[in-house]
Write an enzyme that holds these catalytic residues in place. Structure first.
Site, PDB file in Angstrom:
ATOM      1  N   ASN A 229       0.806  -1.224   0.000  1.00 14.09           N
ATOM      2  CA  ASN A 229       0.000   0.000   0.000  1.00 14.09           C
ATOM      3  C   ASN A 229       0.840   1.275   0.000  1.00 14.09           C
ATOM      4  OD1 ASN A 229      -2.505   1.695   0.745  1.00 14.09           O
ATOM      5  ND2 ASN A 229      -1.106   2.041   2.463  1.00 14.09           N
TER       6      ASN A 229
ATOM      7  N   TYR B 165       3.169   9.494 -11.471  1.00 16.64           N
ATOM      8  CA  TYR B 165       2.253   8.854 -10.507  1.00 16.64           C
ATOM      9  C   TYR B 165       1.291   7.903 -11.233  1.00 16.64           C
ATOM     10  CZ  TYR B 165      -1.151   8.043  -6.832  1.00 16.64           C
ATOM     11  OH  TYR B 165      -1.998   7.427  -5.937  1.00 16.64           O
TER      12      TYR B 165
ATOM     13  N   LYS C 158       1.148   3.616 -11.276  1.00 15.11           N
ATOM     14  CA  LYS C 158      -0.032   2.807 -10.934  1.00 15.11           C
ATOM     15  C   LYS C 158      -0.454   1.915 -12.112  1.00 15.11           C
ATOM     16  CE  LYS C 158      -0.424   4.271  -6.667  1.00 15.11           C
ATOM     17  NZ  LYS C 158      -0.140   3.374  -5.539  1.00 15.11           N
TER      18      LYS C 158
HETATM   19  P1  NAD Z   1      -0.694   8.815   2.888  1.00 17.93           P
HETATM   20  O1  NAD Z   1       0.284   9.806   2.391  1.00 17.93           O
HETATM   21  O2  NAD Z   1      -1.647   9.170   3.967  1.00 17.93           O
HETATM   22  O3  NAD Z   1       0.066   7.472   3.346  1.00 17.93           O
HETATM   23  C1  NAD Z   1       1.123   6.940   2.585  1.00 17.93           C
HETATM   24  C2  NAD Z   1       1.746   5.792   3.315  1.00 17.93           C
HETATM   25  O4  NAD Z   1       2.868   5.344   2.539  1.00 17.93           O
HETATM   26  C3  NAD Z   1       2.280   6.183   4.693  1.00 17.93           C
HETATM   27  O5  NAD Z   1       2.013   5.149   5.626  1.00 17.93           O
HETATM   28  C4  NAD Z   1       3.784   6.298   4.464  1.00 17.93           C
HETATM   29  O6  NAD Z   1       4.557   5.903   5.604  1.00 17.93           O
HETATM   30  C5  NAD Z   1       4.021   5.300   3.339  1.00 17.93           C
HETATM   31  N1  NAD Z   1       5.209   5.689   2.592  1.00 17.93           N
HETATM   32  C6  NAD Z   1       5.393   6.824   1.874  1.00 17.93           C
HETATM   33  N2  NAD Z   1       6.664   6.847   1.402  1.00 17.93           N
HETATM   34  C7  NAD Z   1       7.271   5.719   1.854  1.00 17.93           C
HETATM   35  C8  NAD Z   1       8.561   5.181   1.721  1.00 17.93           C
HETATM   36  N3  NAD Z   1       9.508   5.800   1.033  1.00 17.93           N
HETATM   37  N4  NAD Z   1       8.830   3.995   2.325  1.00 17.93           N
HETATM   38  C9  NAD Z   1       7.895   3.343   3.014  1.00 17.93           C
HETATM   39  N5  NAD Z   1       6.639   3.800   3.191  1.00 17.93           N
HETATM   40  C10 NAD Z   1       6.338   4.978   2.616  1.00 17.93           C
HETATM   41  O7  NAD Z   1      -1.444   8.339   1.594  1.00 17.93           O
HETATM   42  P2  NAD Z   1      -2.730   7.442   1.314  1.00 17.93           P
HETATM   43  O8  NAD Z   1      -3.677   8.290   0.596  1.00 17.93           O
HETATM   44  O9  NAD Z   1      -3.160   6.681   2.499  1.00 17.93           O
HETATM   45  O10 NAD Z   1      -2.080   6.460   0.216  1.00 17.93           O
HETATM   46  C11 NAD Z   1      -1.976   5.070   0.381  1.00 17.93           C
HETATM   47  C12 NAD Z   1      -1.978   4.436  -0.989  1.00 17.93           C
HETATM   48  O11 NAD Z   1      -3.208   4.750  -1.645  1.00 17.93           O
HETATM   49  C13 NAD Z   1      -0.873   4.933  -1.913  1.00 17.93           C
HETATM   50  O12 NAD Z   1      -0.336   3.835  -2.653  1.00 17.93           O
HETATM   51  C14 NAD Z   1      -1.605   5.870  -2.857  1.00 17.93           C
HETATM   52  O13 NAD Z   1      -0.967   5.987  -4.103  1.00 17.93           O
HETATM   53  C15 NAD Z   1      -2.953   5.210  -2.954  1.00 17.93           C
HETATM   54  N6  NAD Z   1      -4.061   6.072  -3.368  1.00 17.93           N
HETATM   55  C16 NAD Z   1      -4.469   7.126  -2.614  1.00 17.93           C
HETATM   56  C17 NAD Z   1      -5.541   7.905  -3.055  1.00 17.93           C
HETATM   57  C18 NAD Z   1      -6.040   9.071  -2.280  1.00 17.93           C
HETATM   58  O14 NAD Z   1      -6.871   9.820  -2.833  1.00 17.93           O
HETATM   59  N7  NAD Z   1      -5.647   9.277  -1.049  1.00 17.93           N
HETATM   60  C19 NAD Z   1      -6.174   7.591  -4.257  1.00 17.93           C
HETATM   61  C20 NAD Z   1      -5.742   6.505  -4.989  1.00 17.93           C
HETATM   62  C21 NAD Z   1      -4.690   5.742  -4.539  1.00 17.93           C
END
Ligand code: NAD
Length: 244
Positions: free
Chosen positions: A88, A152, A156
Site C-alpha cells: 500500500n 504517478y 499505478k
Molecule cells: P498517505 O500519504 O496518507 O500514506 C502513505 C503511506 O505510505 C504512509 O504510511 C507512508 O509511511 C508510506 N510511505 C510513503 N513513502 C514511503 C517510503 N519511502 N517507504 C515506506 N513507506 C512509505 O497516503 P494514502 O492516501 O493513504 O495512500 C496510500 C496508498 O493509496 C498509496 O499507494 C496511494 O498511491 C494510494 N491512493 C491514494 C488515493 C487518495 O486519494 N488518497 C487515491 C488513490 C490511490
C-alpha cells in the site's frame, strides 16, 4: 474474516494503510505494519495499542531487497508465517512534466513500483507453502491518467501490470493477486494536492463525495478473505464511479 492469518501492510502508519491495519485487526488477523520512519511507526503502533489492538511495526527501506528480507525474517520469528501482503505504501505527484526532476522520478519509481516488486518477490516463498494473498494499492488514475504528475499514474499502471501478471504466474501456488483502485480518498496525500485539481474532480463523482479510508479498507478486507476465494487478477475500483 481473517482469523488465524498473518498480514503485512506497507504504508500502514496513516491514511488508507492505517485503516486497513485496523480493519484486519478487527477481523482477528495478526498484523505487522511497515512505515517509512521509526518515529511514524512508533506513533502508529502506540495509538493502535491505546485503542486496545496488539500490533507490531517495522520500517525497512522497501526499495532494498535485503532490508525487506530482514523485515520478513522478523515477522516469521514472531508469528511463524505470512498469509497476506498488502503493498500500500505510495507517494503521489502533481508536478508538470517540464518541471520534473530526476529525484522526483526516482522517488516515485522506487516506492510505487520497486517496493511492490521487492515485497512481492520475497513473500512468494512464504505464501506458496499454504497459498496466500497479495493486494496492491493502485489508483483511479491507473485507468484514466492524470493531467499532471505523469509518473504517478504511470507507476499505478505498472502496479496493475504487476497485479495481472503475478495473478497468472502465482495461481499455481493458490496465491491470489489483486489490486484496489481508490478514487479520491480523504488522506494526507489528497490534502497535499492543489485545490484546483481536486474540486473539479469532486463535481464529477456520481456519489457526490470523496471516499473515506474505511470505504477503501472494506475492499481490502473482502479481497484478503476467503469471501474472494475465486477472485484473482482483478483491479477493484472503489471510487464512487468517478470519471465514468
Ligand atoms: P498517505 O500519504 O496518507 O500514506 C502513505 C503511506 O505510505 C504512509 O504510511 C507512508 O509511511 C508510506 N510511505 C510513503 N513513502 C514511503 C517510503 N519511502 N517507504 C515506506 N513507506 C512509505 O497516503 P494514502 O492516501 O493513504 O495512500 C496510500 C496508498 O493509496 C498509496 O499507494 C496511494 O498511491 C494510494 N491512493 C491514494 C488515493 C487518495 O486519494 N488518497 C487515491 C488513490 C490511490
Amino acid at each position: 474474516m481473517l482469523e488465524g492469518k498473518v498480514a503485512i501492510v506497507t504504508g500502514g502508519t496513516r491514511g488508507i494503510g492505517y485503516e486497513i491495519v485496523k480493519k484486519f485487526l478487527n477481523n482477528k488477523a495478526k498484523v505487522v505494519l511497515f512505515g517509512s520512519r521509526e518515529e511514524s511507526v512508533k506513533k502508529a503502533v502506540s495509538s493502535l495499542k491505546e485503542e486496545g489492538y496488539d500490533v507490531f511495526g517495522l520500517y525497512p527501506n522497501l526499495s532494498s531487497l535485503d532490508e525487506v528480507k530482514n523485515a520478513y525474517d522478523e515477522v516469521i520469528n514472531k508469528y511463524g508465517k505470512i498469509d497476506i501482503l498488502v503493498n500500500n505504501a505510495g507517494v503521489s505527484s502533481a508536478t508538470p512534466i517540464e518541471k520534473y526532476t530526476e529525484e522526483e522520478y526516482e522517488k516515485i519509481v522506487d516506492i510505487n513500483i520497486k517496493a511492490v516488486y521487492n515485497c512481492s518477490k520475497v513473500v512468494v516463498e512464504y505464501l506458496k507453502e499454504n497459498g496466500g494473498v497479495i493486494i496492491n494499492t493502485s489508483s483511479m488514475v491507473s485507468i484514466y491518467g492524470q493531467p499532471s504528475g505523469v509518473m504517478y499514474p504511470a507507476s499505478k499502471y505498472a502496479v496493475n501490470g504487476i497485479t495481472k501478471s503475478l495473478a497468472r504466474e502465482l495461481g499455481k501456488y493458490n496465491i491470489r493477486v489483486n489490486a484496489v483502485a481508490p478514487g479520491i480518498t480523504e488522506t494526507d496525500m489528497v490534502k497535499n494536492l492543489p485545490k484546483e485539481m481536486i474540486e473539479p474532480l469532486i463535481k464529477t463523482i456520481p456519489l457526490g463525495r470523496i471516499g473515506k479510508p474505511e470505504d477503501v479498507a472494506n475492499a481490502f478486507l473482502f479481497l484478503a478473505s476467503d469471501m474472494a476465494s475465486y477472485v484473482t487478477g482483478e483491479i477493484l475500483s472503489v471510487d464512487g464511479a468517478a470519471m465514468n
